[in-house]
Enzyme design. Structure first.
Site, mmCIF file in Angstrom:
data_model
loop_
_atom_site.group_PDB
_atom_site.id
_atom_site.type_symbol
_atom_site.label_atom_id
_atom_site.label_comp_id
_atom_site.label_asym_id
_atom_site.label_seq_id
_atom_site.Cartn_x
_atom_site.Cartn_y
_atom_site.Cartn_z
ATOM 1 N N ASP A 1 -7.354 -1.209 3.796
ATOM 2 C CA ASP A 1 -6.537 -2.345 3.371
ATOM 3 C C ASP A 1 -7.017 -3.645 3.986
ATOM 4 O O ASP A 1 -6.583 -4.725 3.586
ATOM 5 C CB ASP A 1 -5.078 -2.146 3.783
ATOM 6 C CG ASP A 1 -4.439 -0.988 3.054
ATOM 7 O OD1 ASP A 1 -4.758 -0.811 1.873
ATOM 8 O OD2 ASP A 1 -3.638 -0.263 3.667
ATOM 9 N N ASP B 1 -1.768 -0.832 5.889
ATOM 10 C CA ASP B 1 -1.976 -0.290 7.228
ATOM 11 C C ASP B 1 -3.396 0.168 7.503
ATOM 12 O O ASP B 1 -3.862 0.069 8.623
ATOM 13 C CB ASP B 1 -1.020 0.885 7.476
ATOM 14 C CG ASP B 1 -1.441 2.122 6.719
ATOM 15 O OD1 ASP B 1 -1.834 1.973 5.547
ATOM 16 O OD2 ASP B 1 -1.392 3.215 7.278
ATOM 17 N N ASP C 1 0.884 -1.159 0.000
ATOM 18 C CA ASP C 1 0.000 0.000 0.000
ATOM 19 C C ASP C 1 0.927 1.216 0.000
ATOM 20 O O ASP C 1 2.105 1.082 0.324
ATOM 21 C CB ASP C 1 -0.872 -0.056 1.264
ATOM 22 C CG ASP C 1 -1.635 1.219 1.486
ATOM 23 O OD1 ASP C 1 -2.263 1.679 0.527
ATOM 24 O OD2 ASP C 1 -1.611 1.742 2.607
#
Lengths: 62, 762
Positions: free
Chosen positions: B660, B656, B469
């Site tokens: 996600d 995080d 991410d």
């Protein structure tokens, strides 16, 4: 050697009692939190401390 | 080490505690007043016969036993509290109190004032299941342990008797009692192996439990037959010892994982329970669950928005990192929709509720997490794959042995075939995986990585793709100063000092950038203009800082913002434009190294980000990531990973944010980095506590090492079996040698696994 016929059953009774005690302790939740109990011995010292203070406080108020 | 640091904090807390009485220094938080409502309270409270009430609170932020001590000690002396007990593993506080002396809202406020986040504890079936399973495992293990000691004692006598000679009646007696005890152990403790093996067998899957169940079952049957008929040999000690070792291995492995499992977290619990709602022209605090569509609620700045709602009054900005992972807020005005779970940053809003929690966007996110959990592909475990052909080989060898001995000496055939089965007992084989996984997890915890996933180390060691991410994972997740472009004859420090003194008055995330910069003295009359910027006065001069248009109103000569893709903030005074300050989210310093290492290790690296700006591709280019996908919704991230998985890839994901969570849950192995949201943590297989992204690579290396060790263990266990089976097939191995051989090979496997505990040498 004939005493074996008595002693082994007696030993088994002890084992049965031990298992029973263990299962009782587990079902009672005594093993649910193994992490905290390891610390309890450290906390007890302070606990005695505060309970002393509490009892003092109790006497003061009387 | 832990003990030492823990003790220190104990004493710090203790001094702090005795200096001030427990009754002082806490303020009742209005937010908790709703729990005084009996309807709200009865859901997590229980009324005892003597009039006292036991409440169960879930505490956020509990990390160690010192926390439990602090809470118990601080609440204990409060008047009205009978007892306060904290369960560390469930982060649960059980508090028994007298409702006439103490209110629930006060307890909540007190806990909060200690620095923990109290929430009502609602029992969930999953949580109940977990604790029931834990107790069941422990009971099985205890019974097997007692049985092992007892049968072991009989076995010593029997083995000694084999060597020295023993009267038949005593041999019969000892065997009889061994049969008694081991029957109970096999029934009570080893039953789980039989049921698991049978369950999988019915579905056509051969798992490790099958050879285990076969070995235990057949060895026990043969020994029982030998005892009843008074012929042949007994293997009761091997059966019971094997059961105990295996249960112990699995129990320890499960415990390492369960210790940090937070599977019971759900997104709804991040929402505030109390809502300010307009009723008859007044704002009253009501429980969130009682708010219905059409109600008008007040959303204060700094608070989490409790429901999906349409703004009917006020302007503000909301931080929607829940859904897109970004930390810069979105400006909202009347008519815009705000979502439950996002944070209102700037000003108070009045908003009309659109629906209940179940209809909200946050609930949809939670739902896709659950969908992902079931969609996660099951990688076949190494152990189970070994097991399937192991069973076949053993059964073949045993049948061949039986057939061969039928020809040679048919009276011996049964016993020798059975001894082959017992010798080939897959104890070491079955211990190979749990021992290695437990050791690896222990070692990883030492280096700041918590292992939560069941099959995660194996999956990680086989992963082919490593996806990241962006915000908060590869970057630090907060804005930082990138550049200052001066527009007038002033020096940079001066500009920053002015900016800093203006930003003191803002709670926009931008203000955090200037937090550590010294202020310029003499500012007065600073105003915060919602969604635009700040204005202030100093030495008779008007200053403005903020958006392009806002500053241009004061100073028409302001040039347009520079081209570089940064977040630009203008600063000007009445006469001249001072500077364009460029902000961006800084890349973690170790990110480059991590990505280079991953690529050098043969992993395909990719970037999946919810950010649709030019930042994504730019960052990817900087770090050398070729595979970039930007502007993805949580569900689209899932689709990306699913596509890769369908093509046969094993995907690891690092993330995080709340957004996600679904993709972390879907990936074969997943990491949540430090500062990750609770929901992301609960879905990740690994949680990195230390905040250093390099842990991803070191965990990956550890997983590879773990796989190597498991393979070595298998090699040894199979080698032992292969060399022992011919001997057994020829009828050379007495039961005591079988028992010793089995224990030694298991010990060797455990010792080999412990090598994983060594810290990696760099």
């Amino acid at each position: 050697m004939d005493s074996l016929y008595l002693l082994i059953p007696v030993a088994l009774v002890f084992v049965a009692v031990g298992i029973k005690l263990l299962l009782w302790a587990i079902d009672n939740g005594q093993y649910d939190d193994l992490d905290k109990e390891a610390w309890r011995i450290l906390a007890d010292e302070q606990k005695a401390d505060t309970s002393n203070r509490d009892s003092n406080g109790g006497e003061d108020s009387k | 080490m832990i003990a030492a640091s823990g003790l220190e904090s104990f004493y710090q807390q203790r001094t702090a505690y005795s200096e001030r009485p427990a009754e002082a220094e806490f303020s009742l938080n209005d937010q908790y007043l709703i729990y005084d409502d009996p309807d709200m309270a009865q859901r997590f409270c229980q009324r005892e016969d003597n009039g006292s009430v036991t409440a169960r609170l879930l505490l956020g932020g509990i990390t160690c036993a010192a926390c439990t001590w602090l809470i118990e000690q601080s609440l204990g002396p409060v008047p009205g509290v009978h007892s306060a007990l904290v369960n560390l593993e469930q982060s649960r506080l059980d508090i028994c109190f007298d409702p006439t002396q103490l209110k629930l809202s006060e307890i909540f406020s007190r806990v909060e004032s200690l620095g923990y986040r109290p929430r009502p504890f609602h029992a969930s079936t999953q949580r109940e299941q977990m604790s029931a399973e834990y107790r069941r495992d422990l009971r099985r293990l205890g019974v097997a342990g007692f049985g092992m000691m007892q049968v072991g004692m009989f076995a010593v006598a029997l083995h000694a008797g084999d060597i020295q000679g023993i009267e038949e009646q005593y041999q019969g007696l000892l065997r009889g009692f061994s049969l008694l005890v081991s029957s109970f152990v096999v029934y009570y403790s080893a039953g789980t192996f039989f049921t698991t093996a049978w369950r999988h067998l019915r579905q056509g899957a051969l798992v490790m439990d099958l050879p285990v169940a076969l070995a235990i079952g057949l060895a026990w049957l043969a020994s029982a037959w030998a005892t009843v008929s008074g012929t042949g040999q007994v293997y009761f000690d091997s059966v019971v010892m094997f059961t105990f070792f295996l249960l112990l291995g699995r129990f320890l492995e499960a415990r390492v994982r369960q210790k940090h499992s937070l599977t019971w977290f759900d997104a709804e619990s991040t929402l505030p329970d109390a809502v300010s709602c307009q009723q008859g022209g007044q704002w009253v605090t009501v429980p969130r669950t009682q708010v219905v569509a059409g109600d008008v609620v007040l959303l204060r700045p700094g608070e989490t928005i409790p429901v999906d709602a349409e703004v009917v009054g006020g302007t503000s900005a909301v931080r929607e990192d829940t859904f897109n992972g970004e930390h810069l807020p979105r400006a909202v005005v009347v008519g815009d929709t705000v979502f439950a779970g996002t944070i209102n940053v700037e000003g108070a809003l009045e908003a009309r509720v659109l629906g209940s929690y179940l209809e909200s966007r946050l609930a949809a996110l939670q739902q896709s997490v659950e969908v992902a959990q079931t969609a996660k592909p099951q990688l076949a475990r190494l152990a189970d794959r070994v097991a399937s052909w192991f069973v076949a080989v053993i059964l073949l060898v045993t049948s061949a042995t039986a057939l061969a001995w039928m020809q040679i000496d048919s009276s011996q055939a049964l016993w020798i075939a059975l001894s082959v089965l017992v010798i080939s007992c897959p104890c070491a084989l079955a211990l190979a995986t749990p021992a290695a996984l437990t050791a690896a997890a222990g070692s990883l915890r030492g280096s700041g990585v918590i292992v939560r996933g069941e099959n995660a180390l194996e999956a990680l060691s086989r992963s082919s793709h490593l996806l990241f991410d962006k915000t908060g994972t590869l970057t630090e997740g907060k804005l930082g100063l990138a550049t200052v472009q001066l527009l007038a004859d002033v020096d940079q420090d001066q500009v920053l000092a002015i900016a800093s003194s203006l930003q003191r008055w803002s709670n926009h995330p931008i203000s955090l950038v200037f937090q550590d910069i010294a202020e310029a003295p003499g500012f007065q009359d600073i105003h915060y203009h919602l969604g635009q910027g700040l204005s202030g006065q100093r030495q008779g001069l008007q200053y403005r800082m903020g958006s392009d248009t806002f500053c241009r109103q004061l100073c028409a000569t302001l040039p347009p913002a520079p081209d570089a893709p940064l977040y630009w903030v203008a600063l000007c005074d009445e006469h001249r434009a001072l500077a364009w300050i460029g902000l961006n989210d800084r890349v973690r310093p170790e990110a480059r190294e991590v990505i280079d290492d991953a690529r050098a290790g043969g992993l395909q690296v990719g970037l999946l980000t919810g950010d649709s700006s030019a930042q994504g591709p730019l960052l990817a280019e900087e770090l050398g990531i070729a595979d970039v996908h930007t502007g993805l919704e949580p569900q689209q991230k899932m689709a990306q990973v699913q596509r890769l998985q369908e093509a046969g890839a094993v995907v690891s994901m690092v993330g995080d944010g709340l957004n996600d969570a679904p993709v972390l849950s879907l990936a074969d192995a997943s990491f949540a980095v430090a500062g990750a949201t609770d929901l992301a943590r609960t879905q990740a297989d690994f949680v990195i506590v230390g905040g250093d992204l390099r842990a991803v690579i070191s965990t990956w290396r550890k997983a590879r090492a773990c796989r190597r060790i498991i393979l070595q263990n298998f090699g040894w266990a199979l080698g032992y079996n292969l060399s022992a089976i011919p001997l057994a097939a020829m009828g050379y191995i007495p039961p005591w040698a079988a028992a010793i051989g089995m224990s030694l090979s298991s010990l060797l496997v455990v010792a080999n696994s412990l090598r994983l505990n060594r810290q990696p040498s760099r």
